[in-house]
Design a protein around this motif. Structure first.
Motif, mmCIF file in Angstrom:
data_model
loop_
_atom_site.group_PDB
_atom_site.id
_atom_site.type_symbol
_atom_site.label_atom_id
_atom_site.label_comp_id
_atom_site.label_asym_id
_atom_site.label_seq_id
_atom_site.Cartn_x
_atom_site.Cartn_y
_atom_site.Cartn_z
ATOM 1 N N ARG B 39 46.587 34.878 51.554
ATOM 2 C CA ARG B 39 46.642 34.774 50.101
ATOM 3 C C ARG B 39 45.249 35.054 49.537
ATOM 4 O O ARG B 39 44.259 35.010 50.253
ATOM 5 N N ALA B 41 44.086 37.766 48.194
ATOM 6 C CA ALA B 41 43.690 39.178 48.125
ATOM 7 C C ALA B 41 44.955 39.974 47.833
ATOM 8 O O ALA B 41 45.996 39.711 48.430
ATOM 9 N N GLY B 42 44.862 40.906 46.913
ATOM 10 C CA GLY B 42 46.046 41.717 46.586
ATOM 11 C C GLY B 42 45.658 43.165 46.478
ATOM 12 O O GLY B 42 45.459 43.839 47.469
ATOM 13 N N CYS B 43 45.452 43.624 45.250
ATOM 14 C CA CYS B 43 45.158 45.049 45.074
ATOM 15 C C CYS B 43 43.707 45.380 45.399
ATOM 16 O O CYS B 43 43.379 46.491 45.702
ATOM 17 N N ARG B 44 42.826 44.407 45.306
ATOM 18 C CA ARG B 44 41.398 44.576 45.568
ATOM 19 C C ARG B 44 40.736 45.519 44.573
ATOM 20 O O ARG B 44 39.644 46.028 44.836
ATOM 21 N N GLY B 45 41.375 45.756 43.447
ATOM 22 C CA GLY B 45 40.795 46.683 42.471
ATOM 23 C C GLY B 45 40.829 46.159 41.047
ATOM 24 O O GLY B 45 40.617 46.919 40.102
ATOM 25 N N PHE B 47 43.522 44.699 39.385
ATOM 26 C CA PHE B 47 44.767 44.943 38.648
ATOM 27 C C PHE B 47 45.863 43.913 38.890
ATOM 28 O O PHE B 47 46.836 43.892 38.151
ATOM 29 N N CYS B 48 45.765 43.110 39.942
ATOM 30 C CA CYS B 48 46.932 42.286 40.283
ATOM 31 C C CYS B 48 46.729 40.802 40.014
ATOM 32 O O CYS B 48 47.704 40.065 39.889
ATOM 33 N N GLY B 49 45.490 40.338 39.950
ATOM 34 C CA GLY B 49 45.251 38.931 39.645
ATOM 35 C C GLY B 49 45.451 37.983 40.813
ATOM 36 O O GLY B 49 45.524 36.763 40.618
ATOM 37 N N ALA B 50 45.539 38.492 42.042
ATOM 38 C CA ALA B 50 45.786 37.617 43.196
ATOM 39 C C ALA B 50 44.543 36.831 43.622
ATOM 40 O O ALA B 50 44.659 35.845 44.340
#
Lengths: 550, 228
Positions: B39, B41-45, B47-50
């Motif tokens: 958990r 880490a998501g888009c790493r850019g 855009f995703c809010g993770a």
């Protein structure tokens, strides 16, 4: 002590000033588009895909003898994460009609259309390795193509798409893509997606690399975010079951050779679950996080080609798997964001790529592979590039031109994501250009599907970046968002229809055992296992001292 | 990741100190010291809010909010991630709603509890005027909510900080969907194109292209007019 690197280092000033000095002249200048022959020459000489190194022939399975990037071949020529003898297939943990592996754009679209066409929400299950919606789909910035303007039509969209793909696309898939595109926009309107509009309420459209009409529909530069958050809300409103942080690590088959669900792996508790399903849709996305040829990537954390690995063991065929899209403009500076996407919309709005002397060397609207090849040439053959503090080369994307052409304030509204990204690291893109270099962006090829989203393995459907054929060997901007909507819809509908008819037999993992035999027959001795699930970016020191104790 | 030479600084991940290179993002720094997130880490850019993250700096009483993939580490940073926010989402059938802004109060009555403290705005890693759009939501101004909340990545930090226990980003999502569906509505030229497609007027040209041999197709491609 502040660790922030703000703005550009002093040694880049001279070049940045040269770019500023030539701006007025370049505002009136265009660099000509090159013809097909010149395109081929540029690609052959400079595009990473056209190099012989970095690829090898796959030694087993349906694509035996075909070229694949070494990183993909490594995943295909690998052991399963499981030993079939240790998996208890007698207890079914989850029993559904439609199992959707992957909760990005394609997976959610498939779930919604299966539901719209009659599948009960409870008969559907989405499993997703990260959170629902954490996928490349949410990161897509530029927009979606659809031939809906008066001076455009699906045939022109077809020609642009297939020419951009070097005439290697599957014609029937492209036909579906272009003919059904306007209906996707209408569906999005009904979902409440807020597309950019003109004062009179008509859709704003822009050009992109390789298109001959202004056909790109955007939602600022958060197009993917806007579509995905609507899709996710709708999946939740319709009570379609979702299990997050759970990956599919092998497909299940039945005694008749039909795909019958998957072995799931809870990424947090590390236990497996048996999910039986009458039909199964792979929507696992692409391979950016394999860092093919050592490239940085724009892709999300989970883009590790899991679907390719497990579908291949079940007998699915791949095409164009050696074709990689390097987006022409990835951030080359600052270090913190190297490889992240600088959306093509920056060029759509008027920014030109220029070299360190402030001179043009390529038209901004070549197809992506050609644009990338020309940038690599400018950096490595002509050496008209800027070198960063970490030794990376790049050229300038002259973003201040946007304000000059479209009016002051355009960047803050139409490119708010880009502005925010650079502003966080002290660069004001309304005043200073962006240093860019190609970055690994998209898996052009993938699993072979037909117009219904069916693979050649009964019971297995696929949609989105995991598939091949739609884009041939090079995808145009705005066609991937369109792709996952069109083919997610098709796969969802076809999987629902198939589930109504199929009779499943006894579950087996014999295909995994057989694949193990193929590895032995091919003389492949390796410790590698696949799918990868997540990349590993831990520091060398940690990895070299790692113990598995708990 | 290769070990980096050069300037390092000290960060504290959930209280535990580590030396890390100074030019890493929080996310890359955590990986550098040995974390491999499932958990957080998501888009790493961006855009995703993770990767919502909360941190304090040395000798600073304030809590700061950031996205781990978008924030460079600072010396003495004490950080933790908030990879999940438990919030309530109202279930609705969008087809049965309308453009009336009072729906926001009806579906999320807690927005009336807003005390205008502006903590949500200070928490937003996207620098959105969150409090302003919550106020617009109370007034039922869905156009304003759409404009102010459009760049929301739904990281959840506003909801974590709100003393009135509002989840602003859920309210904004409903407002944007209402605005898109009922205010922007169906575009006329698209209507026209869909009618043409229904009447099967445009498919034949595509079939012609499919039936061409590659030589003809290449020639048609090279001949095509490019819109200025």
């Amino acid at each position: 002590m502040s660790s922030l690197i703000e703005g550009y280092p002093e040694y880049m000033r001279e070049s940045i000033e040269a770019v500023a000095r030539s701006r007025d002249r370049r505002l009136k200048e265009t660099f000509p588009l090159i013809d097909l022959k010149e395109r081929e020459k540029a690609l052959n000489q400079f595009h990473p895909d056209y190099k012989t190194e970095g690829k090898r022939r796959v030694r087993l399975g349906p694509n035996k003898g075909d070229l694949a990037p070494t990183e993909v071949a490594d995943l295909l020529e690998a052991h399963s994460l499981i030993d079939p003898r240790e998996i208890d297939l007698s207890t079914i943990d989850l029993d559904v009609d439609i199992l959707i592996i992957g909760g990005g754009g394609a997976g959610m679209v498939a779930a919604l259309w299966a539901n719209y066409t009659g599948a009960e929400p409870a008969s559907i299950l989405i499993v997703q390795k990260l959170r629902l919606g954490d996928a490349n789909s949410v990161m897509s910035q530029g927009g979606i193509q659809a031939a809906d303007r008066p001076n455009d039509n699906p045939a022109i969209h077809y020609l642009d798409t297939i020419g951009g793909g070097h005439f290697t696309n599957d014609p029937e898939l492209v036909r579906a893509l272009v003919m059904e595109a306007p209906s996707i926009l209408r569906w999005h309107e009904e979902l409440g997606v807020v597309y950019d509009r003109e004062q009179d309420g008509s859709m704003t459209t822009l050009e992109c690399g390789g298109t001959s009409r202004k056909r790109l529909h955007s939602c600022r530069d958060y197009t993917g975010l806007e579509i995905v958050r609507n899709l996710r809300d709708e999946v939740e409103n319709r009570n379609i079951p979702v299990i997050e942080f759970t990956a599919a690590i092998e497909l299940l088959m039945d005694e008749y050779g039909q795909v019958a669900g998957a072995v799931l792996y809870n990424m947090e508790t590390q236990e497996y679950h048996i999910a039986r399903s009458k039909s199964t849709i792979l929507a696992t996305g692409g391979f950016g996080r394999l860092h093919i040829q050592g490239y940085q990537t724009t892709n999300h954390y989970g883009a590790t080609a899991d679907g390719i690995a497990i579908a291949y063991r079940a007998g699915a065929r791949l095409r164009d798997i050696d074709s990689v899209q390097y987006h022409p403009t990835g951030a080359a500076y600052p270090e913190q964001i190297v490889g992240l996407l600088v959306t093509e919309k920056v060029r759509s709005l008027g920014a030109q790529p220029v070299n360190k002397n402030g001179d043009l060397f390529v038209n901004p609207f070549e197809p992506r592979d050609v644009e990338s090849a020309m940038i690599i040439r400018e950096c490595y053959e002509r050496k008209n590039s800027i070198e960063t503090t970490t030794g990376m080369r790049g050229i300038w994307l002259d973003s201040p031109m946007i304000e000059a052409i479209q009016g002051e304030g355009t960047i803050r509204t139409a490119l708010s994501a880009m502005w925010r990204l650079y502003n966080r690291f002290g660069i004001d893109m309304t005043k200073e250009p962006l240093l860019v270099f190609p970055t690994l962006h998209y898996q052009n090829g993938g699993i072979v599907i037909n117009q219904r989203g069916e693979t050649r393995v009964p019971g297995l459907f696929a949609a989105g970046e995991v598939t091949g054929g739609v884009h041939g060997r090079n995808r145009l901007m705005g066609n991937s968002v369109l792709d996952y909507n069109i083919f997610g819809r098709k796969a969802g509908i076809a999987a629902k229809e198939y589930a109504e008819k199929v009779k499943l037999g006894k579950l087996t993992l014999n295909h995994v055992a057989k694949y193990e035999e193929l590895l032995t027959e091919a003389g492949i001795e390796t410790l590698r296992r696949s799918p990868m699930l997540l990349p590993d970016y831990r520091g060398e020191k940690t990895v070299s001292h790692a113990l598995t104790v708990l | 990741m290769t070990e980096k030479k050069g300037v390092t600084l000290k960060i504290y991940v959930m209280g535990k100190g580590y030396e890390v290179p100074s030019d890493l993002t929080i996310m890359k720094a955590m990986e550098y010291v040995g974390y491999r997130p499932v958990r957080g880490a998501g888009c790493r850019g961006g855009f995703c809010g993770a990767c919502a993250t909360i941190y304090r700096l040395k000798d600073d009483y304030r809590l700061h909010m950031a996205l781990a993939c978008q924030k460079t580490v600072e010396d003495g940073m004490y950080l933790t991630q908030i990879p999940f926010t438990p919030v309530r989402k109202t279930v609705y059938d969008l087809d049965e709603l309308d453009s009336s802004g009072t729906l926001l109060l009806e579906y999320y009555p807690e927005i009336a509890r807003c005390v205008s403290c502006n903590t949500c705005t200070k928490a937003c890693p996207q620098d959105l005027d969150v409090m302003d759009y919550v106020q617009a939501a109370i007034r039922g101004d869905i156009e304003q909510v759409t404009a102010l909340s459009f760049d929301c990545i739904r990281c959840g930090l506003c909801a974590v900080r709100c003393p009135a226990e509002i989840a602003p980003y859920q309210v904004a999502l409903l407002a944007r969907r209402l605005y898109g569906k009922y205010v922007l509505g169906k575009e006329k030229q698209l209507d026209k194109r869909l009618r043409e497609l229904e009447e099967e007027k445009l498919g034949e040209d595509v079939v012609q292209l499919i039936e061409m041999d590659v030589g003809e197709l290449r020639a048609s491609y090279e001949r095509r007019e490019i819109e200025e």
